[in-house]
Each structure stands twice: as C-alpha cells, then as structure tokens.
Design an enzyme around this catalytic site. Structure first.
Site, PDB file in Angstrom:
ATOM      1  N   TYR A   1     -16.076 -27.112  61.544  1.00 41.77           N
ATOM      2  CA  TYR A   1     -16.947 -27.989  62.330  1.00 41.77           C
ATOM      3  C   TYR A   1     -17.171 -29.308  61.601  1.00 41.77           C
ATOM      4  CZ  TYR A   1     -21.257 -29.583  64.654  1.00 41.77           C
ATOM      5  OH  TYR A   1     -22.218 -30.314  65.301  1.00 41.77           O
TER       6      TYR A   1
ATOM      7  N   GLY B   1     -19.330 -32.391  78.348  1.00 41.42           N
ATOM      8  CA  GLY B   1     -20.275 -31.437  77.768  1.00 41.42           C
ATOM      9  C   GLY B   1     -21.647 -31.559  78.390  1.00 41.42           C
TER      10      GLY B   1
ATOM     11  N   GLY C   1     -24.306 -28.710  78.142  1.00 37.94           N
ATOM     12  CA  GLY C   1     -24.719 -28.257  76.824  1.00 37.94           C
ATOM     13  C   GLY C   1     -26.120 -28.686  76.463  1.00 37.94           C
TER      14      GLY C   1
ATOM     15  N   ASP D   1     -11.712 -30.194  81.644  1.00 35.71           N
ATOM     16  CA  ASP D   1     -11.223 -29.667  80.372  1.00 35.71           C
ATOM     17  C   ASP D   1     -10.790 -30.857  79.528  1.00 35.71           C
ATOM     18  OD1 ASP D   1      -9.909 -28.539  78.231  1.00 35.71           O
ATOM     19  OD2 ASP D   1      -8.712 -27.141  79.425  1.00 35.71           O
TER      20      ASP D   1
ATOM     21  N   LYS E   1     -16.023 -33.221  62.411  1.00 35.99           N
ATOM     22  CA  LYS E   1     -16.977 -34.326  62.537  1.00 35.99           C
ATOM     23  C   LYS E   1     -16.577 -35.508  61.657  1.00 35.99           C
ATOM     24  CE  LYS E   1     -19.822 -32.830  65.646  1.00 35.99           C
ATOM     25  NZ  LYS E   1     -19.791 -33.464  66.990  1.00 35.99           N
TER      26      LYS E   1
END
Length: 318
Positions: A142, A8, A11, A53, A146
């Site tokens: 989400y 990531g 990001g 990926d 988490k």
C-alpha cells in the site's frame, strides 16, 4: 471545476465527497463512479452514477468523453490491510488505475486529485513532526503504491502539464461508511460498539499514536486544494495534512466522557500493528498551511461528540 468525475465514489471518502461536490457544483455536474460496492441510495438518486473499473482505460476514456469531464477525484484503491492480503491485485488497482486516470487526463486536459497517505512513509521516516519532504521507504505494498503515485503525479505535471494535486491523508474517521480494511479502522469501529453499548476489541496496542482526521475536514481539504490558486502551490502533490494525534486509550477515554459505561479490550492484530508502527505519529503540515491555507476544524473532543451524535441517529433509523 465544471464537470467532475469521482472514482471510488462508494468508499469511505467518496461517499461524503460526492454530496459535498454536488452541493457546490450541482448534482448533474458530479458523476459518481463505483465498482463492486453497492452505492448509497442518495449517490444514485441525486446525480449521475456509473459502474467503472479503473483498470480498464477505454472505459475511463469513454466516461470522460461522454460526460465532458474536466476534473477527476481519483479515490478508487485497495486500503492497507487488504493490500497486504492481495498485493498483486493492489498493484493492479492502485497503480494501474492511477496510470490510466493520468493518461486519460493527459489526453483530455483534466485536472486530477490523488489522495496519498501516512502509509507513504516508512519505519525509517521521522515519526514525530514528520517533515513534508523526507525519507520515504515504506515496507507495505500500500505504501509503495502511494509513494509511486506521488511521484507519478509529479511526473505527469512536470512532463505533460497535467494539473495534478493531492494530500497525504492521516487515518480518517466517518459515520457514513463502514471501515474497508485500513490500519486506522479501529477509530471508526470503536464508535459503532460504543453506541451499541458493547465493549470494543482493539486490534492496536495501547500507546499506538497515529495522525487522525474527521471526515468533514478531509472532504474540505480535497475541495479547497483543487480550488486553490495554482500559482501558490510549490509542492502540488502529497501535502501533509493533519488534525489530531491520539492513541487508542485516549480515544476510548474521550468516548467515555459521553458514554460512561463503555469499555475497551485489546486483541492485537500483528499485521496491522506492524503497519501502524511504521507510520507517523504526527505530521508537520506547515506546507499546506502556507501554500493554500489549510486549517482543520475538528479536534478529538469535537469529533467524538459529533461522531456519537450522528452515528446514534443513523443507527436508530436502521
């Protein structure tokens, strides 16, 4: 940490964490991994960059072996609002990706940083001075990911000895990267409109208090935790950390001290408002303070001043 992989990397967090790690450990020793989002030019030019990926475990294994990775900052994930639009994909990326990272780390003796979030809590969690250890029953996919991620990291530490560590981030504010579908994105978007001398339409209603943090503090927290002496860590994963708590109108007022003509309107998004209403207004971060010396450096005033200054320079050079 000697050889680091950051998933990531393109990001919001990764685009600032990668340069900070490269400055500390050397450009060649930090591998930045992105997926679909185009990388910042510096991320590519200043050190190794790959396309990865995280749902493909073989690809992760190959990268770890080829670059002799010993530490992984696993940031690849779909954010809160995007996850609600496509929960099946969010589970595949957020949970499947983390499982793959942990499995590869178990096999290759890698340490892992996993960022949790205020989204890991839920509407029945105490919203003021939210304890380090408390009820966690999130009502978003989400948040479910988490909480599951926190537990999975704990499991891999206790069962396999994988050196997993992590924090629960509040909303993050950055001038480097545009928002990517989070519930706290208003606190970034508002600065772009303010600097452009445009009014801002806020998607959260007045009085919506949320924990927030300026990105330099967020990056520093990740690095400090991974460098901390493990013997002092009782929690290891999911440390509450915070820096400031404010409502949209308070952020607007802070901006108006530097841009007097700025104005804000409200066009409330019911989905993101419902998510925000289930999250803490302010977390108790004493565990992080006591176990590894966490302390923020930016408050609302200092963050607003720095954000406007840096974003103004950035937009001037476009």
């Amino acid at each position: 940490m000697k050889r680091i992989l950051v998933t990531g990397a393109t990001g919001q967090i990764g685009s600032e964490l990668v340069p900070a790690l490269r400055s500390r450990y050397g450009n060649a020793n930090v591998v930045a991994a992105g997926h679909k989002k185009p990388p910042h030019q510096g991320v590519v030019e200043e050190g190794p960059y790959i396309t990865l990926d995280v749902t493909q475990i073989e690809a992760i294994s190959a990268v770890v072996r080829d670059y002799q990775i010993d530490t992984i900052f696993h940031l690849a994930a779909l954010l809160s609002a995007v996850s609600e639009k496509n929960p099946q994909l969010a589970w595949k990326v957020n949970m499947g990706g983390l499982y793959n990272i942990l499995e590869v780390s178990r096999e290759n003796n890698c340490a892992v940083f996993f960022p949790s979030s205020i989204g890991a809590f839920g509407p029945n969690t105490p919203r003021d001075n939210t304890p380090q250890d408390t009820l966690q029953r999130p009502n978003t996919l989400y948040g479910v990911c988490k909480v599951s991620g926190e537990l999975l990291c704990d499991y891999y530490y206790t069962r396999y000895g994988v050196d997993t560590r992590g924090v629960r981030y509040p909303g993050l504010i950055s001038y480097e990267t545009l928002p990517g579908g989070g519930t706290t994105d208003y606190a970034v978007e508002i600065f772009y409109d303010a600097v452009a001398n445009k009014p801002y339409d806020c998607f959260l209603k007045p009085g919506t208090y949320l924990d927030m943090m300026y990105m330099p503090d967020a990056v520093r927290a990740a690095i400090e935790l991974m460098e901390a002496d493990a013997t002092g860590l009782k929690h290891r994963n999911a440390f509450n950390i915070t820096a400031m708590s404010f409502a949209p109108e308070e952020l607007a007022a802070s901006i108006q001290t530097l841009i007097p003509g700025f104005s804000m309107r409200y066009t409330v998004d019911p989905v993101r408002q419902a998510i925000a209403d289930s999250w803490p207004r302010h977390m108790d971060d004493h565990a992080a303070q006591e176990e590894w010396g966490w302390k923020p450096q930016y408050n609302l005033e200092h963050m607003t001043r720095d954000m406007i200054e840096r974003l103004s320079k950035k937009l001037e050079h476009r």
